[in-house]
Scaffold this motif. Sequence first.
Motif, mmCIF file in Angstrom:
data_model
loop_
_atom_site.group_PDB
_atom_site.id
_atom_site.type_symbol
_atom_site.label_atom_id
_atom_site.label_comp_id
_atom_site.label_asym_id
_atom_site.label_seq_id
_atom_site.Cartn_x
_atom_site.Cartn_y
_atom_site.Cartn_z
ATOM 1 N N PRO A 284 4.194 -1.137 7.512
ATOM 2 C CA PRO A 284 4.252 -2.091 6.398
ATOM 3 C C PRO A 284 5.406 -3.085 6.483
ATOM 4 N N PHE A 285 6.152 -3.081 7.589
ATOM 5 C CA PHE A 285 7.355 -3.905 7.693
ATOM 6 C C PHE A 285 7.097 -5.369 7.331
ATOM 7 N N SER A 286 6.068 -5.988 7.935
ATOM 8 C CA SER A 286 5.861 -7.424 7.715
ATOM 9 C C SER A 286 5.487 -7.721 6.268
ATOM 10 N N TYR A 287 4.689 -6.850 5.644
ATOM 11 C CA TYR A 287 4.348 -7.063 4.238
ATOM 12 C C TYR A 287 5.564 -6.874 3.338
ATOM 13 N N SER A 304 12.930 2.836 0.680
ATOM 14 C CA SER A 304 12.081 3.997 0.410
ATOM 15 C C SER A 304 10.677 3.527 0.034
ATOM 16 N N LEU A 305 9.685 4.051 0.730
ATOM 17 C CA LEU A 305 8.282 3.699 0.486
ATOM 18 C C LEU A 305 7.484 4.952 0.141
ATOM 19 N N PRO A 306 6.422 4.791 -0.653
ATOM 20 C CA PRO A 306 5.920 3.544 -1.237
ATOM 21 C C PRO A 306 6.804 3.058 -2.380
ATOM 22 N N LEU A 307 6.757 1.735 -2.607
ATOM 23 C CA LEU A 307 7.514 1.148 -3.706
ATOM 24 C C LEU A 307 6.902 1.577 -5.034
ATOM 25 N N GLU A 308 7.738 1.923 -5.967
ATOM 26 C CA GLU A 308 7.230 2.371 -7.266
ATOM 27 C C GLU A 308 6.783 1.189 -8.129
ATOM 28 N N GLY A 309 5.671 1.363 -8.813
ATOM 29 C CA GLY A 309 5.202 0.394 -9.782
ATOM 30 C C GLY A 309 4.655 -0.898 -9.226
ATOM 31 N N ARG A 329 0.916 2.389 2.461
ATOM 32 C CA ARG A 329 2.297 2.824 2.699
ATOM 33 C C ARG A 329 3.286 2.020 1.869
ATOM 34 N N LEU A 330 2.952 0.754 1.624
ATOM 35 C CA LEU A 330 3.831 -0.080 0.817
ATOM 36 C C LEU A 330 3.746 0.282 -0.655
ATOM 37 N N GLY A 331 2.568 0.758 -1.090
ATOM 38 C CA GLY A 331 2.361 1.047 -2.502
ATOM 39 C C GLY A 331 1.730 -0.114 -3.235
ATOM 40 N N ALA A 332 1.018 -0.987 -2.492
ATOM 41 C CA ALA A 332 0.385 -2.168 -3.079
ATOM 42 C C ALA A 332 -1.114 -1.945 -3.221
ATOM 43 N N SER A 333 -1.763 -2.803 -3.993
ATOM 44 C CA SER A 333 -3.226 -2.817 -4.048
ATOM 45 C C SER A 333 -3.754 -3.571 -2.835
#
Length: 370
Positions: A284-287, A304-309, A329-333
């Motif tokens: 997920p580095f580039s995102y 720290s991943l995934p990012l909360e919220g 892994r990023l915690g995104a939709s």
Amino acid sequence: MFTDVLFDIDGVMLSEERYFDASALTVNELLTSSRFLGLQSVAGAYRADLSNDDIAAVRQAVFQRDTVLEKLKNVGVNANWDMVYLVFVSELAHVLGSCEAVPQFKRAVVDALRDGWSVAAIQSLGSAIRQDAQQQVVSYDHYDHLYGGATTRDELFDRARTVFATAFGLELDDHALWIIGQEAFQEWYLGDDYTRASTGKKGFLTSEIPLVQPAQFQSLLSDLLDRKIHLGIATGRPFTETKVPLEFFGWWKFFDEAKVSTASDVLFAEQQVPEARPLSKPHPFSYLRSLTANHDPAALLSTSLPLEGKRAQVLIVGDSIADALAAQRLGASFAAVLTGLEGVAARPKFEQLNADFILEDALQVSALFT
């Protein structure tokens, strides 16, 4: 409501076809050109000046009518530079295995690679292979021999790294070989005008194919900005191949350059923190870099991943399994678009990955904001 939308480019905005063409041409050059191994191939000898029919024939041979591309994509390989390296190694491994297993040949291989990978080392290796009576014509049907059953990108790279250690007891820097393939790919894609070389390669920058109607996509981007949405890009393309076509289609002006991450940025980060390689998708580095506009590799890699919220705030729009895994892994939709290599046939894979949205094309992102 989403506050950030991050787009992939290939398979989303622009067709991947020319990138796949350039990848196939690069693999064939590494194997057949006198500049590299100088072997014979079912795809023909190396030539720089090729017609579209010639290019299609090389790609059909190298990627086995794109079945190899699908296999790479299905385990999360997204970067064309990675594809070049992995396919090249699979064919080289077979060629070496078909050579005479005699002490003279093994010594020749060890001598050629004693100082590690370089163009000169590849030429010496090719000379040793050509002198072997059992050397066969490269047939490009040995991907599964090396990688069959692999389920992740990391497993592919692990297998590629074992080829020379297992057969010849050589511990080589595989990244040095990867760099040689990357540089050869850039020559094919950019052409002489951008690389300032004299290879005779015309490049593909002037023949990009949009997957969405350019004016309609401009309207989408403008509307998102009007809604105060932050727009970013995370792509496996280097910077030049990103900016030039997006400027041509009128899209570049809608993106904050601080929130644009390319393969050039990934390569820089890997040079700064080599122990973290590989950082290309599905990492997920580039995102993360585009989302935060933070360009410090060490700081990003300590996040720290995934990012909360962030699932309700960040939307990633991509066409590949690598994009989907990076979003998770990023915690995104994640919004999957069905304009990639497999088209609508990719839908079941995205359903299995629990993609939040599955769209016919990137223009349908607008429906998520109505």
